[in-house]
Motif scaffolding. Sequence first.
Motif, mmCIF file in Angstrom:
data_model
loop_
_atom_site.group_PDB
_atom_site.id
_atom_site.type_symbol
_atom_site.label_atom_id
_atom_site.label_comp_id
_atom_site.label_asym_id
_atom_site.label_seq_id
_atom_site.Cartn_x
_atom_site.Cartn_y
_atom_site.Cartn_z
ATOM 1 N N LEU A 54 0.790 -1.224 0.000
ATOM 2 C CA LEU A 54 0.000 0.000 0.000
ATOM 3 C C LEU A 54 0.827 1.283 0.000
ATOM 4 N N ALA A 55 1.925 1.319 0.759
ATOM 5 C CA ALA A 55 2.620 2.589 0.946
ATOM 6 C C ALA A 55 4.134 2.473 0.948
ATOM 7 N N SER A 56 4.706 1.506 0.265
ATOM 8 C CA SER A 56 6.166 1.360 0.327
ATOM 9 C C SER A 56 6.897 2.520 -0.345
ATOM 10 N N ASP A 57 6.284 3.159 -1.339
ATOM 11 C CA ASP A 57 6.952 4.274 -1.998
ATOM 12 C C ASP A 57 6.949 5.535 -1.137
ATOM 13 N N LYS A 58 6.074 5.614 -0.129
ATOM 14 C CA LYS A 58 5.998 6.770 0.754
ATOM 15 C C LYS A 58 6.863 6.625 1.997
ATOM 16 N N ILE A 59 7.310 5.422 2.283
ATOM 17 C CA ILE A 59 8.148 5.166 3.457
ATOM 18 C C ILE A 59 9.575 4.966 2.954
ATOM 19 N N PRO A 60 10.507 5.879 3.338
ATOM 20 C CA PRO A 60 11.856 5.849 2.744
ATOM 21 C C PRO A 60 12.623 4.532 2.933
ATOM 22 N N LEU A 65 14.589 -0.797 0.603
ATOM 23 C CA LEU A 65 14.701 -2.258 0.642
ATOM 24 C C LEU A 65 14.245 -2.908 -0.669
ATOM 25 N N GLY A 66 13.291 -2.312 -1.313
ATOM 26 C CA GLY A 66 12.809 -2.844 -2.591
ATOM 27 C C GLY A 66 12.193 -4.229 -2.435
ATOM 28 N N VAL A 72 11.623 -9.832 4.379
ATOM 29 C CA VAL A 72 11.403 -9.404 5.765
ATOM 30 C C VAL A 72 10.016 -9.854 6.236
ATOM 31 N N GLY A 73 8.989 -9.602 5.427
ATOM 32 C CA GLY A 73 7.630 -9.980 5.815
ATOM 33 C C GLY A 73 7.463 -11.473 5.970
ATOM 34 N N PHE A 74 7.945 -12.228 4.988
ATOM 35 C CA PHE A 74 7.824 -13.682 5.083
ATOM 36 C C PHE A 74 8.741 -14.240 6.169
#
Length: 88
Positions: A54-60, A65-66, A72-74
């Motif tokens: 949802l918001a990875s482009d807004k969180i530096p 991490l790309g 990380v999530g898995f």
Amino acid sequence: MPKSKVRKKDSSTPVTDRRTPVKAKALGPSHPIYVIVMLAMMLIGLLWLVVNYLASDKIPFMADLGGWNFAVGFGFMIIGLLMTMKWR
């Protein structure tokens, strides 16, 4: 053609196990904190992936991490799932 020989079954002697039985330790239920941490790990992993979509482009730091955001999530979710094997 010759008739095949019939094998005799010896059912009078019971099969004995060659291993000596080992008594398992009587372990109680897991601590409630363990269950909370286990569920938190799985939930953190799920939330990490949802926020990534949802918001990875807004969180530096997530943008930096790309593709590693999936690892990380898995990773968090796998840690939680591995903890379920020790849960009593």
